[in-house]
Design a protein around this motif. Structure first.
Motif, PDB file in Angstrom:
ATOM      1  N   GLY A 129       9.245   6.935  -1.952  1.00 26.11           N
ATOM      2  CA  GLY A 129       8.929   5.981  -0.894  1.00 26.11           C
ATOM      3  C   GLY A 129       8.197   6.607   0.279  1.00 26.11           C
ATOM      4  N   TRP A 130       8.735   7.728   0.772  1.00 23.08           N
ATOM      5  CA  TRP A 130       8.104   8.282   1.974  1.00 23.08           C
ATOM      6  C   TRP A 130       6.786   8.978   1.658  1.00 23.08           C
ATOM      7  CZ3 TRP A 130       7.647  13.604   3.015  1.00 23.08           C
ATOM      8  CH2 TRP A 130       8.348  14.445   2.126  1.00 23.08           C
ATOM      9  N   LEU A 142       4.691   7.757  -0.540  1.00 23.97           N
ATOM     10  CA  LEU A 142       3.804   6.594  -0.603  1.00 23.97           C
ATOM     11  C   LEU A 142       3.351   6.183   0.796  1.00 23.97           C
ATOM     12  CD1 LEU A 142       2.770   4.164  -2.418  1.00 23.97           C
ATOM     13  CD2 LEU A 142       4.875   3.018  -1.783  1.00 23.97           C
ATOM     14  N   LEU A 143       4.314   6.059   1.708  1.00 20.19           N
ATOM     15  CA  LEU A 143       3.989   5.623   3.065  1.00 20.19           C
ATOM     16  C   LEU A 143       3.108   6.632   3.785  1.00 20.19           C
ATOM     17  CD1 LEU A 143       7.441   4.210   4.201  1.00 20.19           C
ATOM     18  CD2 LEU A 143       5.369   2.918   3.801  1.00 20.19           C
ATOM     19  N   LEU A 144       3.444   7.926   3.600  1.00 19.49           N
ATOM     20  CA  LEU A 144       2.690   8.958   4.301  1.00 19.49           C
ATOM     21  C   LEU A 144       1.246   9.032   3.799  1.00 19.49           C
ATOM     22  CD1 LEU A 144       3.867  10.675   6.527  1.00 19.49           C
ATOM     23  CD2 LEU A 144       3.973  12.586   4.945  1.00 19.49           C
ATOM     24  N   PHE A 157      -0.598   6.162   5.179  1.00 19.75           N
ATOM     25  CA  PHE A 157      -0.856   6.371   6.598  1.00 19.75           C
ATOM     26  C   PHE A 157      -2.109   7.220   6.819  1.00 19.75           C
ATOM     27  CE2 PHE A 157      -0.243   8.744  10.578  1.00 19.75           C
ATOM     28  CZ  PHE A 157       0.032   7.700  11.461  1.00 19.75           C
ATOM     29  N   VAL A 168      -0.447   0.958   5.745  1.00 17.01           N
ATOM     30  CA  VAL A 168       0.991   1.237   5.746  1.00 17.01           C
ATOM     31  C   VAL A 168       1.760  -0.022   5.338  1.00 17.01           C
ATOM     32  CG1 VAL A 168       2.952   1.754   7.243  1.00 17.01           C
ATOM     33  CG2 VAL A 168       0.913   3.162   7.354  1.00 17.01           C
ATOM     34  N   MET A 169       1.315  -1.170   5.828  1.00 18.40           N
ATOM     35  CA  MET A 169       1.941  -2.429   5.448  1.00 18.40           C
ATOM     36  C   MET A 169       1.823  -2.660   3.937  1.00 18.40           C
ATOM     37  SD  MET A 169       3.551  -5.097   6.384  1.00 18.40           S
ATOM     38  CE  MET A 169       3.416  -5.635   8.070  1.00 18.40           C
ATOM     39  N   ALA A 179       1.511  -0.333   1.625  1.00 20.51           N
ATOM     40  CA  ALA A 179       2.385   0.615   0.927  1.00 20.51           C
ATOM     41  C   ALA A 179       3.833   0.156   0.992  1.00 20.51           C
ATOM     42  CB  ALA A 179       2.240   1.998   1.549  1.00 20.51           C
ATOM     43  N   PHE A 180       4.217  -0.418   2.129  1.00 21.83           N
ATOM     44  CA  PHE A 180       5.586  -0.904   2.290  1.00 21.83           C
ATOM     45  C   PHE A 180       5.860  -2.061   1.318  1.00 21.83           C
ATOM     46  CE2 PHE A 180       8.561  -3.815   4.511  1.00 21.83           C
ATOM     47  CZ  PHE A 180       9.684  -3.002   4.450  1.00 21.83           C
ATOM     48  N   PRO A 233       6.476  -1.532  -3.442  1.00 20.45           N
ATOM     49  CA  PRO A 233       7.660  -1.494  -4.313  1.00 20.45           C
ATOM     50  C   PRO A 233       8.277  -2.873  -4.534  1.00 20.45           C
ATOM     51  CG  PRO A 233       7.803   0.174  -2.598  1.00 20.45           C
ATOM     52  CD  PRO A 233       6.636  -0.676  -2.261  1.00 20.45           C
TER      53      PRO A 233
END
Lengths: 170, 279
Positions: A48-49, A51-53, A56, A77-78, A80-81, A84
């Motif tokens: 998860g992190w 993916l977000l990073l 970003f 970022v939205m 990527a959030f 999942p």
């Protein structure tokens, strides 16, 4: 090995976006945002992190090139959030082969299409409304989301078809 | 306390998302107000060099057009040459003297990146601080206004294009000197809008629009475009005219940056007067 490929793809897709696709002018201000393909194509089991990073920094780099404050960062970022949750909704559970990436083979044509469509719409919605910074030209912005989103979707599907060929043969 | 940690660990995906999103929003809001948010402009070094490298390759494709444009600029300047005029009145005596003092000088620069397809468009130039470019200088071409310099780095500068919602230019109608404000409303990148023209003014299709010179940025009488259409918008007492811009923002490759040598003097004087002064 896989990481190097990913890094290469990261920079290749940024250059493709800022040098070629941003110079595409198609009546009004329609601009396909094909760089989202990078986030869409990451493996199912990406953390998860991570993916977000990655999302970003991808957005940030696009912003640096486009003089667009940080609106691409926020919208990527939205995206990527949301990824999942959209995947879970569409496939029910995590696919068995954990190292796989989303493709025609692993998801099926229809699911891949819906997966890309939903995430691209979320991304473009955030992007274009942040670009406006107000809701005054609501219908016009929605129109841009739909048109640009459709074009992005076309490019992303072509991208999936191109990128996944070597792995599907193996 | 342990429960709190467990809670954060359980929903770390959400919290990390929230953190990154807040960072992105802060960057957006802060760089809107502080022009020195240096990293996020295409005048910064990394993107500047990428654009310059790409441009050094792709600029060959436009050489023909650029040459034609330069030829046209040269022709226009040649026509102004004093040798072209026969002096018929022998009473008039004219020579270079100290009565006229230079107010504007020009630097030439190349456009290495530009956009026309967003609501707020920018350009990047291949010259920067060490070439003498400073923020708030005007950018023009041989036949029209292009934008205003916003940020500079040592080697590059980023320019707010005429196609930007914050870009207001004071312009006038050539034939009767009536002043109005030029501001792009989005959509077609070849057309912009001139507003606040008093309703008694006589307009016709094809009237030329020039900069008014009521600014510290552009000299007077730089061509902007021609009037195509006009209307009185609902709830307004002024004419709003559609202006066809003289320059094609999508084809810009060489520009001139205007340096106002008397800018500081004017700024100092005008700062004593309260209220906004537009570009």
């Amino acid at each position: 090995m896989f990481r190097w490929k990913l890094l290469l793809m990261f920079f290749a897709i940024v250059l493709l976006q800022v040098l070629i696709l941003n110079n595409v002018y198609l009546g009004g201000y329609i601009n396909p945002q094909v760089y989202v393909l990078f986030v869409l194509i990451l493996p199912f089991d990406v953390r998860g992190w991570h993916l977000l990073l990655m999302a970003f920094f991808l957005g940030l780099l696009i912003d640096v090139f486009e003089d667009s404050l940080a609106i691409h960062t926020a919208s990527t970022v939205m995206l990527a959030f949301a990824r999942p949750f959209v995947l879970k909704l569409l496939t029910g559970k995590q696919p068995d082969d954990a190292g796989d990436v989303p493709s025609f083979r692993t998801l099926g044509t229809m699911t891949l299409f819906v997966y890309s469509l939903v995430l691209i719409l979320i991304h473009h919605m955030v992007l274009f409304f942040m670009e406006m910074f107000h809701f005054r030209d609501f219908t016009e912005t929605i129109f841009r989301v739909v048109i640009s989103g459709g074009l992005t979707l076309l490019f992303v599907i072509i991208g999936f078809a191109l990128f996944n060929r070597p792995t599907s043969k193996r | 306390m342990r429960n709190l940690f467990r809670f954060i660990q359980r929903y770390h995906f959400f919290f990390f998302f929230l953190l990154l999103q807040v960072v992105a929003l802060l960057l957006t809001l802060s760089s809107q107000h502080f022009q020195q948010a240096y990293l996020f402009h295409s005048s910064n070094t990394v993107s500047g060099y990428v654009y310059r490298t790409y441009n050094s390759i792709s600029s060959y494709m436009h050489l023909r057009e650029v040459n034609e444009q330069l030829l046209e600029d040269n022709r226009r300047l040649m026509e102004r040459n004093r040798e072209n005029f026969l002096i018929t009145d022998q009473q008039v005596f004219k020579h270079e003297d100290s009565v006229s003092q230079r107010r504007y000088t020009y630097l030439n620069a190349g456009v290495i990146n530009k956009s026309v397809n967003r609501r707020n468009n920018y350009m990047t130039l291949n010259k920067g601080r060490q070439h003498g470019i400073e923020p708030d200088m005007g950018v023009i071409t041989g036949n029209g206004v292009a934008g205003i310099v916003m940020h500079v780095s040592d080697n590059f500068s980023s320019v707010m294009s005429l196609l930007h919602s914050d870009m207001l230019v004071s312009v006038k109608i050539g034939k009767n000197d009536h002043i109005g404000t030029l501001q792009w409303e989005g959509g077609d990148y070849r057309r912009t809008v001139m507003s606040y023209i008093p309703p008694h003014v006589d307009l016709s299709v094809g009237d030329s629009i020039f900069t008014s010179g009521h600014s510290r940025v552009f000299p007077e009488n730089v061509f902007v475009g021609t009037i195509e259409d006009w209307e009185v918008r609902r709830g307004e007492n002024f004419f709003t005219a559609t202006v066809k811009m003289a320059i094609d923002h999508n084809k810009l490759s060489l520009v001139y940056v205007v340096k106002n040598l008397m800018r500081e003097e004017q700024e100092e004087l005008e700062s004593a007067v309260p209220g906004d002064i537009q570009f």
